[in-house]
Motif scaffolding. Structure first.
Motif, PDB file in Angstrom:
ATOM      1  N   CYS A   1      50.102  -0.665  33.344  1.00  0.00           N
ATOM      2  CA  CYS A   1      50.523  -0.050  32.082  1.00  0.00           C
ATOM      3  C   CYS A   1      50.701   1.453  32.243  1.00  0.00           C
ATOM      4  CB  CYS A   1      49.512  -0.364  30.968  1.00  0.00           C
ATOM      5  SG  CYS A   1      48.012   0.645  31.020  1.00  0.00           S
TER       6      CYS A   1
ATOM      7  N   CYS B   1      43.529  -2.496  33.498  1.00  0.00           N
ATOM      8  CA  CYS B   1      42.752  -2.373  32.251  1.00  0.00           C
ATOM      9  C   CYS B   1      42.864  -3.613  31.377  1.00  0.00           C
ATOM     10  CB  CYS B   1      43.177  -1.128  31.480  1.00  0.00           C
ATOM     11  SG  CYS B   1      44.824  -1.244  30.762  1.00  0.00           S
TER      12      CYS B   1
ATOM     13  N   CYS C   1      47.823  -5.825  31.889  1.00  0.00           N
ATOM     14  CA  CYS C   1      47.757  -4.792  32.923  1.00  0.00           C
ATOM     15  C   CYS C   1      46.757  -5.216  33.993  1.00  0.00           C
ATOM     16  CB  CYS C   1      47.347  -3.453  32.310  1.00  0.00           C
ATOM     17  SG  CYS C   1      47.059  -2.160  33.551  1.00  0.00           S
TER      18      CYS C   1
ATOM     19  N   CYS D   1      47.297   3.533  32.710  1.00  0.00           N
ATOM     20  CA  CYS D   1      46.677   3.447  34.026  1.00  0.00           C
ATOM     21  C   CYS D   1      47.507   4.219  35.050  1.00  0.00           C
ATOM     22  CB  CYS D   1      46.537   1.996  34.471  1.00  0.00           C
ATOM     23  SG  CYS D   1      45.244   1.121  33.581  1.00  0.00           S
TER      24      CYS D   1
HETATM   25 ZN   LIG Z   1      46.345  -0.438  32.272  1.00  0.00          ZN
END
Ligand SMILES: [Zn+2]
Length: 378
Positions: free
Chosen positions: A43, A15, A12, A46
């Motif tokens: 993702c 994150c 991601c 997020c």
């Molecule tokens: Zn993420």
């Protein structure tokens, strides 16, 4: 550029997670008609858990400025006056160059000498962590005649708007909107200032007071609630998303942008990388992106100057809005200029990479076929 083919199942962008599913993240917010998405980079957590709230706040703020359906007048070159029917109040709000909010609440002059005014100042944590102390400061400022300057320069209201004579009251630290109904009230305002009493009738409302109490009282102070940290994070995220889309995922994941990705995800102290260019003197010169837009279109621009300093610019309704200074990275070559123009009505977009003359011609020709030319509908 170089990034797109390197990572097949990449972590991601924000994150770093590798386990969760990726979801379709809009580069420019969906509510603006953004039709450009990242499919493999952000993702579910997020996108939905963190960014939805940021985007909502950002869209609400930007639309209050650019949505043609919002009733508003330019109070001054750099001050937008809005009437909020829900609150029954006028308010003015702008950002300074470093995105710090300047809120200009109303002061209903008619009430100053008949009744104490009920004032509600609502501050978010970016503005002030201590509303009571801020209120005391406001009262002190308004009671200091030598520090107050008055400006009368707005009379252009629409027929349907509530009657008022907005007057800009400037103190050393803040700008207020005074609202007077007629010339007598204007004179009263002057006397209150010279007597050092403008602020003395003010008292703070209890914070738990329900909003309805204010709506019943016309010409009471407007309530402005904006979370500028969220707005700034949404802007930074949009810039990183755009880099990911047009310069490639490797560029967006460059270590130079780590602080920005973390700020978008977690917030914290402002990085100072977002510059407001709307309503400031800088916006009198439109960017290339602003010039390409029709007045209903939005645009994102990634540019890198001769020194390799990269900036993403956001334009709304054909006007430059804010710039995100990315800094230097080898993944965005000096001289890059990539502009994407979004058509919110058709929900389409055109990417114009100025490194490719073909790309520019395609854009121009597509416009000609549709009977459009830039700025022609304004
Ligand atoms: Zn993420």
């Amino acid at each position: 550029m170089d990034g797109a083919s390197i990572m097949t199942s990449r972590p991601c962008l924000y994150c770093g997670d590798t386990s969760r599913k990726k979801t379709k993240e809009h580069v420019l917010q969906n509510s603006f008609g953004g039709s450009m998405t990242l499919a493999e980079d952000v993702c579910t957590d997020c996108n939905s858990v963190v960014f939805d709230g940021l985007d909502d706040e950002f869209v609400r703020y930007a639309k209050s400025i650019f949505d043609p359906n919002m009733r508003r007048r330019m109070l001054r070159e750099n001050l937008t006056l809005s009437f909020d029917p829900g609150w029954g109040a006028w308010y003015a709000l702008r950002l300074d160059n470093s995105l710090a909010p300047i809120v200009c609440p109303q002061i209903a002059i008619a009430s100053v000498f008949t009744d104490p005014i009920d004032v509600r100042f609502s501050f978010d944590k970016v503005m002030d962590s201590d509303p009571e102390r801020t209120f005391d400061t406001i009262v002190a400022e308004l009671c200091a005649p030598s520090a107050i300057k008055l400006e009368f320069d707005v009379r252009h209201m629409e027929a349907n708007d509530p009657p008022l004579h907005p007057i800009v009251v400037r103190t050393a630290h803040k700008t207020y909107l005074a609202v007077a109904g007629n010339d007598d009230e204007v004179q009263t305002l002057r006397e209150l200032i010279s007597d050092g009493k403008l602020g003395s009738g003010l008292r703070a409302m209890p914070r738990e007071q329900p909003r309805e109490a204010f709506v019943e009282r016309p010409r009471v102070v407007g309530v402005v609630r904006r979370d500028f940290e969220k707005i700034e994070r949404a802007i930074v995220k949009t810039a990183i998303n755009y880099v990911c889309k047009v310069a490639g995922p490797t560029a967006a994941r460059a270590p130079e942008f780590e602080a920005m990705r973390q700020y978008a995800l977690h917030g914290g102290a402002s990085l100072g990388c977002v510059t407001n260019v709307y309503g400031t003197t800088a916006s009198s010169r439109s960017s290339a992106a602003g010039e390409l837009c029709l007045t209903k279109e939005h645009a994102l621009m990634l540019s890198s100057n001769a020194d390799g300093l990269s900036v993403v610019l956001l334009c709304f309704a054909g006007q430059d809005f804010c710039a995100v200074t990315l800094g230097h990275t080898k993944h965005i070559p000096a001289g890059t200029l990539i502009i994407t123009v979004f058509d919110p009505e058709r929900r389409t977009h055109d990417v114009i990479d100025f490194a490719s003359p073909r790309c520019v011609w395609d854009f121009v020709n597509a416009r000609k076929l549709r009977g459009l030319s830039s700025r022609s509908d304004g």
